[in-house]
Write a protein that holds these residues in place. Structure first.
Motif, short mmCIF file in Angstrom:
data_model
loop_
_atom_site.label_atom_id
_atom_site.label_comp_id
_atom_site.label_asym_id
_atom_site.label_seq_id
_atom_site.Cartn_x
_atom_site.Cartn_y
_atom_site.Cartn_z
N GLU A 1 1.11 -1.07 0.16
CA GLU A 1 -0.32 -0.46 -0.21
C GLU A 1 0.65 1.01 -0.01
O GLU A 1 0.22 2.25 -0.35
N ASN A 2 2.00 1.33 0.64
CA ASN A 2 2.40 2.29 1.10
C ASN A 2 3.67 2.94 -0.79
O ASN A 2 3.55 3.98 -0.86
N LEU A 3 4.27 1.40 -1.18
CA LEU A 3 4.31 1.64 -2.67
C LEU A 3 3.14 2.16 -3.01
O LEU A 3 3.45 3.42 -4.42
N GLN A 4 1.86 1.44 -3.73
CA GLN A 4 1.61 1.99 -3.80
C GLN A 4 0.89 3.71 -4.46
O GLN A 4 0.84 4.68 -5.59
N GLN A 5 1.23 3.72 -2.75
CA GLN A 5 0.45 5.83 -2.60
C GLN A 5 1.70 6.26 -3.16
O GLN A 5 1.08 7.47 -3.98
N ALA A 6 3.15 5.51 -3.17
CA ALA A 6 4.37 6.82 -3.50
C ALA A 6 4.58 6.69 -4.62
O ALA A 6 4.56 7.99 -5.00
N THR B 1 3.76 13.88 -10.26
CA THR B 1 4.72 15.17 -9.68
C THR B 1 6.11 15.09 -11.00
O THR B 1 5.85 16.19 -11.15
N ILE B 2 6.00 13.88 -10.74
CA ILE B 2 7.17 13.31 -12.26
C ILE B 2 6.53 14.34 -13.57
O ILE B 2 7.34 15.02 -14.59
N PHE B 3 5.44 13.50 -14.06
CA PHE B 3 4.84 13.93 -15.22
C PHE B 3 3.79 14.92 -15.44
O PHE B 3 3.41 14.80 -16.14
N GLY B 4 3.88 15.16 -14.27
CA GLY B 4 2.70 16.08 -14.16
C GLY B 4 0.77 15.88 -14.95
O GLY B 4 0.12 17.04 -15.16
N GLN B 5 1.20 14.88 -14.78
CA GLN B 5 -0.61 14.22 -14.85
C GLN B 5 -1.01 12.83 -14.09
O GLN B 5 -0.86 12.58 -13.35
N ALA B 6 -2.47 13.46 -14.00
CA ALA B 6 -2.76 12.15 -12.91
C ALA B 6 -2.92 10.56 -12.82
O ALA B 6 -3.09 10.28 -13.69
N PHE B 7 -1.98 10.20 -11.48
CA PHE B 7 -2.35 8.67 -11.56
C PHE B 7 -3.37 8.72 -10.62
O PHE B 7 -3.33 8.81 -9.56
N THR B 8 -3.54 6.84 -11.26
CA THR B 8 -3.92 5.92 -10.10
C THR B 8 -3.19 4.76 -9.36
O THR B 8 -2.52 5.01 -10.85
N GLU B 9 -4.29 4.25 -8.73
CA GLU B 9 -3.30 2.81 -8.11
C GLU B 9 -3.54 2.01 -9.48
O GLU B 9 -3.36 0.52 -9.10
N ASP C 1 12.57 -6.58 -3.46
CA ASP C 1 11.78 -7.10 -2.61
C ASP C 1 9.96 -6.92 -3.55
O ASP C 1 9.97 -7.90 -3.17
N TYR C 2 9.61 -5.89 -3.46
CA TYR C 2 8.66 -6.04 -4.79
C TYR C 2 9.36 -4.94 -5.65
O TYR C 2 9.53 -3.99 -5.99
N THR C 3 7.99 -5.33 -6.71
CA THR C 3 8.21 -4.55 -8.14
C THR C 3 7.10 -3.74 -8.77
O THR C 3 5.70 -4.24 -8.85
N VAL C 4 7.25 -3.37 -9.35
CA VAL C 4 6.37 -2.36 -10.44
C VAL C 4 6.43 -2.44 -11.37
O VAL C 4 7.55 -2.20 -12.02
N VAL C 5 5.45 -2.75 -12.17
CA VAL C 5 5.18 -2.90 -13.49
C VAL C 5 5.36 -2.59 -14.36
O VAL C 5 4.25 -1.29 -14.19
N LEU C 6 6.39 -1.44 -15.09
CA LEU C 6 6.06 -0.75 -15.86
C LEU C 6 4.96 -0.09 -17.05
O LEU C 6 5.31 0.63 -17.56
#
Length: 593
Positions: free
Chosen positions: A5-10, A17-25, A40-45
């Motif tokens: 959950e921390n990772l999803q939020q962060a 912030t980086i790309f200046g458009q809205a994202f959701t989890e 430990d944990y992976t974000v699929v890009l």
RNA sequence: GGUCCGGUAGCUCAGUUGGAUAGAGCAUCAGCCUUCUAAGCUGAGGGUCAUUGGUUCGAAUCCAAUCCGGAUCACCA
């Protein structure tokens, strides 16, 4: 809040912030990193590529940098491989979690949320003893109730005893015809089994009479209608609803025999209820509601006096709610009970643990409740589970091919005793302690066996193979709990206070740590899905991981004092979660075995 | 026939809701107990994810069709 959950939020915040458009989890997925990769944990890009019009690596680099810069206490490193951003959680995060929760037996459980719900389970018929299929129901219902409690709900466990109806009359008629006044006392047979035997006898005699009538030239259908034993049974049901004294007396006598038997079984398997309803009380309310429904034109009365509901516009059929002779059917009492439950307890949700063979019935019940505008009809939920089948098909009480509950529990306890004696590790136990141990191990094996499978799926039980005590089983998990307790007894008082990070985690330490952290998420998932198997699979995973760790690395004899303290805490937290998780399944974990 | 559910290793089951080389247990085979409990650990073999087509960067997972199995459609409960 969990790491995920921390990772999803962060990550959501970072991307915005980086790309200046809205994202959701929901714009990206977070997984646990596969063991062959660092992290430990992976974000699929990949899912971000289209909207950002950048390569996965470019997105990953920016996101990884930003995450580490802004969450230094959580993440310490990242790498990108083929479109996967692997993040390493900081050692200090794990150390903090351990020191905070290693001794907390309530880790993962939530505070009361003010919602009240009712779990109806077990719900036996009083014409036959409990078999293996009913055990799945009992264990499932009990466990789901506990999981709801752990998730903060106020839970009322309830049971509707189907103590009247045509099926009960069948046992009664057969007893009158064949028993010659025999009782459980005179025969020494447990009451529920005693009555169940007459239910089987009824069926045998009924079949015989039907065959005889067919030989005399009647069709199957005619013969079934004309069989004297069936006619007598129908008459008895009428007499029962009319309150005829001798019928009522026999009914009470036989039901009491059954209850005496059920009490023993329920005590043995750990089923309990906050409230018990009896169909003999609820059916009258059902009939009253049927009468009211007729006024409201929800139901229609046919020329022969029977009462129906037409559900063809809802894609279902017509369904009877009262017979032409005025007696009530299964559905009638269920309608009455649905209202009574709400009246008495003002529940927010009403959960019915009932086999999937009744999916249609429950769909109809809910529809009727909605059409009658019963309070909270939309919060009726059927927790449907699959049948327990034998290799040659379904169990049928009336044909006698069932795995009896009492017998299988006894058998499990016998095997537990045998194995325990073979190993000879608890020779100093008192006789009482031994009985309790055999019970916990035997029943634990059985409960785990039935609960580890997804409730929705039917399962097969092969009596020839019995239930294992090795591998993915209750006793394996209990054994690991006992093993940890043994270590903690010999090396008590772990504390990490005053210690720093003991030079990073070994892979097996990390694996265990990551798994332990997920317990609250697993409870939540099990609650959302009403699925105890999620807990069973998870607890096994913890025990298995610990077992590997235990054989690879010494805990009491760790290389340094810091390592020893760390491992003691890991072991302690593992034991607590095993105990807590197994308790949610209704399984006790021994201190020694 | 209508509706619903299922088909993953020899067997019993997982598969994080569309992600990296599909995983466990049992069974089979090979190792490991003078060291914290061997109901244990490590390794090996074992797969056309029922079949075919489609959707897309990517399918056991989603869609369609087909095959096979089960439940249900009772004046039984």
């Amino acid at each position: 809040m969990s790491v995920v959950e921390n990772l999803q939020q962060a990550a959501t915040a970072s991307l915005t912030t980086i790309f200046g458009q809205a994202f959701t989890e929901k714009d990206f997925q977070v997984n646990q990193t596969k063991p062959e990769f660092e992290g430990d944990y992976t974000v699929v890009l990949f899912s971000l590529v289209k909207s950002l019009k950048l390569s996965p690596d470019a997105i990953g680099t920016k996101l990884g940098d930003h995450l580490i810069r802004n969450n230094p206490s959580l993440f310490t490193a990242y790498n990108i491989i083929k479109g996967f951003l692997n993040l390493t959680v900081s050692d200090s995060y794990w150390m903090e979690l351990l020191s905070k929760y290693h001794n907390d037996e309530c880790f993962g459980k939530k505070k009361m949320n003010g919602q009240k719900l009712m779990v109806e389970y077990s719900s036996p018929n009083t014409n036959k003893p409990i078999h293996l299929g009913h055990l799945r129901n009992n264990f499932l219902g009990w466990s789901v109730a506990e999981i709801f409690k752990a998730s903060g709900y106020d839970v009322i466990k309830t049971c509707i005893v189907n103590d009247r109806g045509i099926h009960i009359c069948k046992s009664m008629i057969a007893w009158q015809l064949f028993a010659n006044g025999a009782t459980p006392e005179t025969t020494g047979i447990k009451g529920d089994h005693f009555v169940g035997n007459y239910y089987v006898k009824f069926n045998d005699e009924y079949k015989r009479q039907v065959e005889t009538l067919k030989a005399e030239g009647l069709t199957q259908e005619e013969a079934e209608k004309e069989a004297p034993i069936m006619k007598a049974t129908q008459q008895m049901l009428l007499d029962w609803e009319a309150g005829k004294t001798d019928v009522m007396a026999l009914w009470k006598k036989m039901n009491n025999w059954v209850y005496a038997g059920f009490d023993i079984t329920y005590k043995k398997i750990g089923s309990d209820f906050d409230k018990t309803y009896y169909e003999s009380n609820t059916y009258l309310l059902g009939k009253k509601i049927v009468a009211e429904g007729l006024q409201k034109n929800v139901f229609v009365q046919e020329a022969d006096n029977s009462v129906w509901i037409d559900l063809t516009t809802d894609g279902l059929d017509k369904k009877i709610v009262q017979r032409r002779d005025g007696t009530s059917v299964y559905m009638t009492q269920d309608i009455g009970l649905a209202e009574q439950k709400y009246d008495e307890y003002k529940i927010d949700r009403s959960i019915y643990v009932i086999g999937d063979e009744q999916n249609y019935h429950m769909k109809v019940l809910k529809l009727i409740a909605e059409k009658l505008q019963l309070p909270n009809a939309e919060n009726i939920y059927h927790l449907s589970y699959g049948m327990v089948e034998l290799p040659n098909g379904k169990m049928k009480s009336r044909e006698g091919n069932v795995v009896d509950a009492d017998e299988i529990v006894d058998e499990m306890e016998r095997v537990a005793k045998e194995k325990t004696e073979e190993l000879g590790k608890v020779k100093d136990f008192t006789a009482e302690e031994l009985v309790a141990l055999y019970h916990n191990i035997g029943l634990g094996a059985l409960k785990f066996f039935l609960l580890r499978v997804d409730p929705k799926k039917k399962m097969i039980f092969n009596p020839e193979e019995s239930i294992d005590f090795h591998g993915f089983t209750g006793p394996f998990i209990q054994f690991n709990h006992a093993r940890i307790k043994s270590i903690l007894r010999k090396a008590p008082g772990s504390t990490l206070q005053g210690f720093g990070t003991p030079g990073g985690f070994l892979p097996l330490e990390k694996e265990l740590m990551v798994a332990l952290e997920q317990y609250p998420t697993i409870i939540q998932q099990a609650c959302d899905e009403m699925n105890p198997s999620a807990i069973a699979i998870y607890v096994y995973h913890i025990a298995k991981t610990f077992s590997s760790f235990y054989t690879e690395h010494s805990i009491a004899g760790a290389e340094t004092e810091e390592k020893k303290q760390l491992r003691l805490q890991l072991a302690s937290m593992t034991a607590n979660i095993i105990k807590s998780g197994m308790n949610l399944l209704g399984i006790a974990v021994p201190e020694r075995m």
